[in-house]
Design a protein around this motif. Structure first.
Motif, mmCIF file in Angstrom:
data_model
loop_
_atom_site.group_PDB
_atom_site.id
_atom_site.type_symbol
_atom_site.label_atom_id
_atom_site.label_comp_id
_atom_site.label_asym_id
_atom_site.label_seq_id
_atom_site.Cartn_x
_atom_site.Cartn_y
_atom_site.Cartn_z
ATOM 1 N N ASP A 122 -94.934 8.028 -5.410
ATOM 2 C CA ASP A 122 -93.878 8.039 -6.210
ATOM 3 C C ASP A 122 -93.112 6.672 -5.347
ATOM 4 O O ASP A 122 -92.380 5.947 -6.318
ATOM 5 C CB ASP A 122 -92.821 9.340 -5.786
ATOM 6 C CG ASP A 122 -91.525 9.449 -6.216
ATOM 7 O OD1 ASP A 122 -91.547 9.326 -7.576
ATOM 8 O OD2 ASP A 122 -90.665 9.259 -5.479
ATOM 9 N N HIS A 123 -92.890 6.522 -4.194
ATOM 10 C CA HIS A 123 -92.105 5.335 -3.679
ATOM 11 C C HIS A 123 -92.854 3.949 -4.187
ATOM 12 O O HIS A 123 -92.055 2.991 -4.482
ATOM 13 C CB HIS A 123 -92.213 5.282 -2.230
ATOM 14 C CG HIS A 123 -91.435 6.337 -1.400
ATOM 15 N ND1 HIS A 123 -90.044 6.494 -1.790
ATOM 16 C CD2 HIS A 123 -91.477 7.159 -0.496
ATOM 17 C CE1 HIS A 123 -89.444 7.162 -0.979
ATOM 18 N NE2 HIS A 123 -90.297 7.800 -0.216
ATOM 19 N N ILE A 124 -94.393 3.898 -4.214
ATOM 20 C CA ILE A 124 -94.927 2.627 -4.612
ATOM 21 C C ILE A 124 -94.641 2.607 -6.153
ATOM 22 O O ILE A 124 -94.388 1.358 -6.747
ATOM 23 C CB ILE A 124 -96.407 2.667 -4.284
ATOM 24 C CG1 ILE A 124 -96.486 2.812 -2.933
ATOM 25 C CG2 ILE A 124 -97.101 1.436 -5.132
ATOM 26 C CD1 ILE A 124 -98.022 3.173 -2.476
ATOM 27 N N GLN A 125 -94.698 3.627 -7.067
ATOM 28 C CA GLN A 125 -94.428 3.431 -8.474
ATOM 29 C C GLN A 125 -92.984 3.189 -8.799
ATOM 30 O O GLN A 125 -92.431 2.587 -9.852
ATOM 31 C CB GLN A 125 -94.825 4.524 -9.322
ATOM 32 C CG GLN A 125 -96.396 4.546 -9.178
ATOM 33 C CD GLN A 125 -97.018 5.686 -10.099
ATOM 34 O OE1 GLN A 125 -98.199 5.844 -10.359
ATOM 35 N NE2 GLN A 125 -96.157 6.995 -10.184
ATOM 36 N N THR A 126 -92.093 3.659 -7.840
ATOM 37 C CA THR A 126 -90.726 3.603 -8.157
ATOM 38 C C THR A 126 -90.226 1.844 -7.901
ATOM 39 O O THR A 126 -89.337 1.340 -8.401
ATOM 40 C CB THR A 126 -89.663 4.223 -7.049
ATOM 41 O OG1 THR A 126 -90.075 5.633 -7.599
ATOM 42 C CG2 THR A 126 -88.464 3.973 -7.382
ATOM 43 N N ASN A 127 -90.855 1.294 -6.834
ATOM 44 C CA ASN A 127 -90.436 0.000 -6.179
ATOM 45 C C ASN A 127 -91.293 -1.203 -6.940
ATOM 46 O O ASN A 127 -90.903 -2.252 -6.734
ATOM 47 C CB ASN A 127 -90.708 -0.053 -4.775
ATOM 48 C CG ASN A 127 -89.568 0.686 -3.903
ATOM 49 O OD1 ASN A 127 -88.378 0.185 -3.727
ATOM 50 N ND2 ASN A 127 -89.757 1.925 -3.620
ATOM 51 N N THR A 128 -92.326 -0.886 -7.504
ATOM 52 C CA THR A 128 -93.016 -1.838 -8.175
ATOM 53 C C THR A 128 -93.448 -1.052 -9.613
ATOM 54 O O THR A 128 -93.345 -0.122 -10.002
ATOM 55 C CB THR A 128 -94.527 -1.975 -7.395
ATOM 56 O OG1 THR A 128 -95.436 -0.871 -7.776
ATOM 57 C CG2 THR A 128 -94.386 -2.178 -6.039
#
Length: 378
Positions: free
Chosen positions: A289-295
């Protein structure tokens, strides 16, 4: 129980991970050393699961000092230590959103205290380094050019090979069952028989307080914390192999290239008992979730997931030195997430302290200090 004569040694190290292996490497040329490893091979737990980045800015002050003092060894290890470089250039990029610029300033100050290879980047410059970042979530960034990937296996095996070449014995499947101090000698009962030594070195990682309890030492308050990670495939057209490691400055996630894939982590630190830790599904879901939100990266399904334990005392720094109450009992514990990048200097420093010598001059020059490492501070 019959004790074989070779079971009496000058130093007995409990734990064959990076801490125990590095101490054995520096001690073995000067004394008889046996290293006991509970598992079937050394480095099964935290050492074998490390994401392994050398980053001088990472960790509290004594950790940063030991990391800086280790750089020369990493860059130019002794002849025969390894047949390929221990470090590969990587770089580290810490990004900040509009509400995180104070945190970025604080991080920049720490980085500048240990390195002159630091750049403050604009949002556009950061996104040029890592094109998948979402520009609206980046207000600025710090780039550490001298961060590097560490060949953990090469480092760990180099220490073990060098220790053995200098006469150290490595005994696997040797679980410590009892520690008794009598007549200035420790009698160490293990699943591989009894060993005698005047000095026990507790390099048992997440289990260090349990070994301390067997020796009658007060606990150092070690808390093992789970960190989970995943690797995932990425579009070959992105040329991600050249990207730096990148993370949000609040350490809510990080990503780094790893053998043709990307490795990601939610950078979690969840307190758990010491055990053969596995990744939790929730950790991996949070990371994705964090990776897909930020990238703009899309993670369909991870290639591999795993977890490791990073063990901390209350102040987050290392505990290295003789116990202040229990004779002949030396701590090498609390490595947190910093054990690999500090291992060359930490092993050398601990070996010197074990031999009653001052901290080696080059390590002292970076600010490594016996009092600051010792357990009496806790």
């Amino acid at each position: 129980m019959h004790v074989h004569p070779s079971s009496s040694v000058d130093y007995l190290i409990i734990g064959g991970g990076i801490a125990g292996a590095s101490i054995a490497y520096w001690l073995a040329p000067h004394a008889s050393v046996t290293l006991l490893e509970r598992e079937s091979q050394p480095g099964y737990h935290s050492t074998g699961r490390s994401a392994a980045l050398y980053m001088a800015s990472y960790g509290p002050p004594q950790v940063r000092a030991l990391t800086c003092a280790s750089r020369d060894f990493f860059d130019a290890p002794p002849a025969g230590f390894t047949d390929h470089p221990l470090l590969t250039p990587r770089g580290a990029l810490f990004i900040a959103g509009p509400d995180q610029l104070a945190e970025l300033d604080a991080h920049e100050a720490i980085v500048r205290s240990v390195s002159d290879q630091v750049e403050r980047l604009s949002a556009a410059e950061a996104c040029a380094r890592v094109p998948v970042l979402r520009p609206e979530l980046v207000a600025g960034a710090i780039y550490e050019a001298d961060a590097a990937d560490i060949d953990v296996h090469g480092l760990h095996q180099g220490f073990l090979r060098g220790a053995r070449a200098a006469g150290a014995r490595v005994v696997c499947d040797a679980e410590v069952q009892g520690l008794l101090f009598t007549d200035q000698q420790w009698q160490v009962t293990t699943s591989q028989g009894q060993f005698n030594t005047p000095v026990v070195i507790n390099a048992a990682g997440a289990w260090a307080d349990e070994i301390g309890a067997l020796a009658g030492a007060a606990p150092i308050g070690l808390v093992p914390k789970r960190r989970s990670a995943l690797t995932f495939a990425v579009d070959a057209a992105l040329d991600s192999a050249a990207w730096p490691m990148f993370a949000r400055v609040d350490e809510s996630f990080y990503v780094k290239p790893d053998a043709g894939l990307l490795m990601g982590s939610p950078a979690n630190a969840d307190p758990v008992p010491p055990h053969d830790v596995q990744a939790e599904e929730l950790d991996i879901a949070i990371a994705i979730d964090h990776i897909q939100t930020n990238t703009t990266l899309q993670i369909r399904r991870p290639s591999h997931v795993w977890a490791g334990l990073r063990s901390f005392v209350a102040d987050g720094s290392f505990v290295g030195g003789f116990d202040d109450q229990v004779a002949g009992f030396f701590w090498a514990a609390g490595q947190g997430g910093y054990g690999i990048q500090t291992a060359p200097a930490a092993g050398e420093v601990y070996a010197a302290l074990l031999r009653g010598l001052p901290i080696p001059a080059h390590a002292a020059s970076f600010g490594v200090d016996a009092q600051a490492l010792g357990r009496a501070r806790l």
